[in-house]
Design an enzyme around this catalytic site. Sequence first.
Site, mmCIF file in Angstrom:
data_model
loop_
_atom_site.group_PDB
_atom_site.id
_atom_site.type_symbol
_atom_site.label_atom_id
_atom_site.label_comp_id
_atom_site.label_asym_id
_atom_site.label_seq_id
_atom_site.Cartn_x
_atom_site.Cartn_y
_atom_site.Cartn_z
ATOM 1 C CB SER A 143 -0.924 0.007 1.216
ATOM 2 O OG SER A 143 -1.530 1.273 1.320
ATOM 3 C CG HIS A 179 -3.881 -1.374 -1.753
ATOM 4 N ND1 HIS A 179 -4.976 -2.153 -2.063
ATOM 5 C CD2 HIS A 179 -4.287 -0.538 -0.756
ATOM 6 C CE1 HIS A 179 -5.992 -1.813 -1.295
ATOM 7 N NE2 HIS A 179 -5.610 -0.827 -0.498
ATOM 8 C CG ASP A 184 -5.200 2.665 0.673
ATOM 9 O OD1 ASP A 184 -6.147 1.873 0.628
ATOM 10 O OD2 ASP A 184 -4.044 2.332 1.001
ATOM 11 C CG MET A 230 -8.475 7.645 2.234
ATOM 12 S SD MET A 230 -7.562 7.809 3.775
ATOM 13 C CE MET A 230 -6.589 6.292 3.715
ATOM 14 C CG HIS A 247 -9.268 0.507 -0.702
ATOM 15 N ND1 HIS A 247 -8.710 0.321 0.556
ATOM 16 C CD2 HIS A 247 -10.613 0.530 -0.511
ATOM 17 C CE1 HIS A 247 -9.675 0.249 1.451
ATOM 18 N NE2 HIS A 247 -10.839 0.380 0.841
ATOM 19 C CG MET A 296 -11.302 3.686 1.848
ATOM 20 S SD MET A 296 -9.808 3.683 2.849
ATOM 21 C CE MET A 296 -8.602 3.653 1.544
ATOM 22 C CG MET A 339 -11.884 -2.372 4.673
ATOM 23 S SD MET A 339 -10.340 -1.995 3.839
ATOM 24 C CE MET A 339 -9.400 -1.195 5.150
ATOM 25 C CG ASP A 397 -6.448 -2.617 2.914
ATOM 26 O OD1 ASP A 397 -5.368 -2.424 3.483
ATOM 27 O OD2 ASP A 397 -7.040 -1.757 2.233
HETATM 28 C C1 DX5 Z 1 -6.451 1.789 5.335
HETATM 29 C C2 DX5 Z 1 -5.974 1.400 3.961
HETATM 30 C C3 DX5 Z 1 -4.873 0.416 3.930
HETATM 31 C C4 DX5 Z 1 -3.623 0.828 4.665
HETATM 32 C C5 DX5 Z 1 -3.109 -0.422 5.313
HETATM 33 O O1 DX5 Z 1 -7.637 2.476 5.207
HETATM 34 O O2 DX5 Z 1 -7.038 0.859 3.202
HETATM 35 O O3 DX5 Z 1 -4.583 0.008 2.606
HETATM 36 O O4 DX5 Z 1 -2.619 1.378 3.846
HETATM 37 O O5 DX5 Z 1 -2.067 -0.076 6.139
HETATM 38 P P1 DX5 Z 1 -1.358 -1.120 7.097
HETATM 39 O O6 DX5 Z 1 -0.855 -2.261 6.244
HETATM 40 O O7 DX5 Z 1 -0.269 -0.306 7.709
HETATM 41 O O8 DX5 Z 1 -2.385 -1.580 8.091
HETATM 42 ZN ZN ZN Z 2 -6.570 -0.012 1.214
#
Ligand code: DX5
Ligand code: ZN
Length: 215
Positions: free
Chosen positions: A6, A31, A33, A35, A64, A66, A135, A173
Amino acid sequence: MKVSPSLLSANFANMLPDLEMINRSESDYLHMDIMDGVFVPNISFGFPVMKSVSKICNKPLDVHLMIVEPQKWISQVRDCGAEIMNVHQEACLHLHSCVQQIHSAGMKAGVTLCPATPVSTLEDIIADVDLVLLMSVNPGFGGQPFIRHTLKKTRELRSLIEQTGSKAEIEIDGGVNLQTGQELADAGADILVAGSFVFGAKNPEETISELKKLK
Ligand code: DX5
Ligand code: ZN
């Protein structure tokens, strides 16, 4: 095991060395993320960053989202080079239609579940998706501890996939390290996302290889 590091835990002030590490590594995806500060209480990065990263990164992008109303952004996500577009079940009023539109745009469709959303909510969509992203932390932040109930959900999802003959892969994740990764492999996971465990490691490339070896 497939591995999707990620980018959220990379060095945003100088991403190039981290991207070069990903390119050299055995990772299967990158990956990303996204947001919006509405669906989750945080804001990460958006399309201009994704587009620049896609020009450097030679791994398929596992995106991903969010964000609320992800169906509004399908063509932008595709234009940023995403191979997989993951949308939250909780953020989609018309999930079936959203999955259809992701496919029409030429991407693989992933459906993501927050920790409190049961696997049973996927019964009527599982045949149509390429991937389910469970998640194992509350979405929004890296570095949180793994929620152990995810192991039960992973087993339930594996059995739903077997019962229905779905081709969906199971991706997990949050809070993944070598120990939780092994437990997830035993429970039936196909892909592990890892942010802080990879980018916080002394040797991130080697850490990706160690996660790859889990089976
Ligand atoms: C959190 C993200 C993850 C995050 C995971 O909302 O979706 O992808 O980067 O981080 P770690 O592996 O540090 O838990
Ligand atoms: Zn993620």
